[in-house]
Design a protein around this motif. Structure first.
Motif, mmCIF file in Angstrom:
data_model
loop_
_atom_site.group_PDB
_atom_site.id
_atom_site.type_symbol
_atom_site.label_atom_id
_atom_site.label_comp_id
_atom_site.label_asym_id
_atom_site.label_seq_id
_atom_site.Cartn_x
_atom_site.Cartn_y
_atom_site.Cartn_z
ATOM 1 N N SER A 139 0.800 -1.215 0.000
ATOM 2 C CA SER A 139 0.000 0.000 0.000
ATOM 3 C C SER A 139 0.833 1.266 0.000
ATOM 4 N N GLU A 182 1.048 2.050 -16.831
ATOM 5 C CA GLU A 182 0.064 1.013 -17.127
ATOM 6 C C GLU A 182 0.287 0.422 -18.519
ATOM 7 N N TYR A 234 -1.248 7.400 -19.452
ATOM 8 C CA TYR A 234 -1.161 6.193 -18.627
ATOM 9 C C TYR A 234 0.020 5.336 -19.065
ATOM 10 N N TYR A 288 0.133 1.375 -8.422
ATOM 11 C CA TYR A 288 0.411 2.606 -9.156
ATOM 12 C C TYR A 288 0.321 3.864 -8.284
ATOM 13 N N ASN A 289 -0.545 3.851 -7.300
ATOM 14 C CA ASN A 289 -0.719 5.045 -6.480
ATOM 15 C C ASN A 289 0.484 5.325 -5.595
ATOM 16 N N GLY A 343 -4.797 -0.422 -8.117
ATOM 17 C CA GLY A 343 -4.355 0.912 -7.723
ATOM 18 C C GLY A 343 -3.183 0.929 -6.770
ATOM 19 N N GLU A 344 -3.073 -0.090 -5.892
ATOM 20 C CA GLU A 344 -1.983 -0.079 -4.921
ATOM 21 C C GLU A 344 -0.616 -0.213 -5.582
ATOM 22 N N ARG A 384 -5.474 0.798 -13.570
ATOM 23 C CA ARG A 384 -5.182 1.533 -12.334
ATOM 24 C C ARG A 384 -6.307 1.381 -11.319
ATOM 25 N N ARG A 385 -7.554 1.351 -11.777
ATOM 26 C CA ARG A 385 -8.668 1.177 -10.837
ATOM 27 C C ARG A 385 -8.602 -0.183 -10.146
ATOM 28 N N SER A 400 3.496 8.125 -15.158
ATOM 29 C CA SER A 400 2.190 8.335 -15.782
ATOM 30 C C SER A 400 1.744 9.774 -15.561
ATOM 31 N N TYR A 412 -1.950 11.794 -15.044
ATOM 32 C CA TYR A 412 -3.348 11.525 -14.725
ATOM 33 C C TYR A 412 -4.223 12.772 -14.817
ATOM 34 N N PRO A 447 -7.231 3.054 -17.998
ATOM 35 C CA PRO A 447 -7.642 3.522 -16.667
ATOM 36 C C PRO A 447 -8.172 2.399 -15.782
#
Length: 405
Positions: free
Chosen positions: A12, A336, A333, A359-360, A356-357, A352-353, A319, A321, A349
């Motif tokens: 995370s 990704e 992106y 990429y975020n 997400g952990e 990433r959804r 990336s 956004y 997208p």
């Protein structure tokens, strides 16, 4: 059987690394401990020679030559992170495979862009016969935007993402090239895949700044790095002439000329002649300006810098956004895309959804104008702000990849 070890805890944040890639089944390494270890990198390599210490979030530990010499690349001693992150993501989210495949609606976008650009050229230069000072503004606002979209479509075509049929992808590359006065569509597709196969590998990656040998083989003239360096005024010039540099980067590799490239040249030169006949030199000039602005000083062209120029130590791919993605086929992106080259722009997208952990926890951009500004005025940025590796380092890193069945 070699394996990818995945723990239940999701990664995370940056210093929590819970995945391990190894060459044996004898040990699962806790990368959180490795990251927080008091051991040096050299000691870690000695104790764990088959472990990629970067996991997660797949960023590097580099020889930061750039901090002492702005004309030197960042040196990595392992492969790029994308294949390993792809394996890690698929191990946790196998449903991402359902996103694979082309988006055939891009074929219609291609036709709309070509028709719109041709009509605009005819209206602006033939019917209205606008003066050049107005034409330059329109080329920057309208023409360059359309040219940039076509460039993005060339990128999709290089990954066979307009159709499952290779011949259809090639034909749309030639169709899109109608409004780009230089025959680059097919050639771009040929060279771009090397960028993915050899990301950052010196002498292999056509996306790296140019290097020309000087008279003394021990004193190479590394053209873009040494001429531009970190001088802000030269960086502005570098951005302005980037369309030329981008073409030259591929040309220096001199791959065998193909029949499809010949067809691309014949069709593009023929359509150039038709535009010149219908609209005169002003019509052709409008398309040249649109191409030049679109791949150079247009805000969206900042994605060429955003993608792999090092803004954060240890991270080589970034990336974007921001909201421009909605108009320009999600070209921002880029992490990704490098992780999942078989996924078309419209479904990036979703990657990433879902994951997400992964990429975020990475640094990303939210303003392309901000990318330009920092690149130009930050003394630490320039053509040499790239991560590179040699072929042996890439091979060493790839040997750590093991996929569980």
């Amino acid at each position: 059987m070699p394996s990818v070890y995945v723990t239940e805890k999701a990664p995370s944040f940056k210093n929590s690394c819970t995945l391990s890639f190894k060459r044996t089944n004898s040990l699962v390494v806790d990368h959180k401990l490795l990251k927080n270890s008091v051991l040096t990198k050299e000691e870690l390599e000695k104790d764990y020679p088959d472990v990629d210490y970067r996991l997660l979030p797949f960023t590097g530990t580099w020889n930061d030559a750039n901090s002492t010499n702005k004309n030197e690349f960042f040196k990595d001693d392992i492969d790029d992170p994308h294949v390993k992150r792809k394996i890690a993501i698929l191990a946790r989210y196998p449903e991402i495979r359902n996103l694979y495949g082309p988006d055939e609606s891009t074929q219609y976008i291609t036709l709309i862009c070509v028709i719109t650009q041709l009509l605009s050229t005819y209206i602006f230069t033939k019917l209205l016969n606008l003066p050049y000072k107005i034409l330059i503004i329109l080329a920057y606002i309208v023409g360059a935007s359309i040219s940039q979209i076509i460039g993005i479509i060339f990128h999709e075509i290089s990954h066979q993402l307009l159709s499952n049929k290779p011949v259809v992808n090639k034909l749309y590359s030639i169709i899109g090239n109608i409004i780009i006065p230089l025959p680059i569509g097919i050639s771009f597709c040929k060279y771009h895949l090397d960028h993915h196969a050899y990301q950052g590998v010196e002498g292999k990656d056509p996306d790296l700044p140019l290097e020309f040998e000087g008279k003394d083989p021990d004193l190479p003239l590394e053209f873009e790095k040494w001429l531009v360096s970190n001088r802000w005024y030269f960086k502005i010039v570098w951005i302005f002439i980037y369309p030329l540099l981008y073409v030259l980067r591929g040309a220096v590799y001199a791959k065998k000329f193909t029949y499809w490239e010949l067809l691309n040249w014949l069709c593009t030169l023929s359509t150039d002649a038709c535009i010149f006949y219908a609209c005169g030199s002003k019509g052709l000039a409008y398309l040249v300006l649109s191409m030049w602005f679109g791949f150079g000083i247009h805000p969206v062209a900042a994605h060429f810098i955003q993608e792999h120029y090092v803004f954060t130590q240890g991270q080589e791919t970034y990336s974007y956004y921001g909201w421009w993605n909605k108009l320009f086929l999600n070209i921002g992106y880029h992490n990704e895309h490098h992780d999942f080259q078989k996924i078309a722009w419209s479904r990036l997208p979703a990657v990433r959804r879902i994951a997400g952990e992964f990429y975020n926890c990475l640094d990303a951009h939210y303003s392309w104008l901000g990318v330009f500004a920092r690149f130009i005025f930050d003394d630490g940025m320039g053509p040499s702000a790239r991560a590179v590796r040699d072929r042996e380092c890439q091979r060493k890193g790839r040997k750590m990849i093991k996929v569980s069945i």
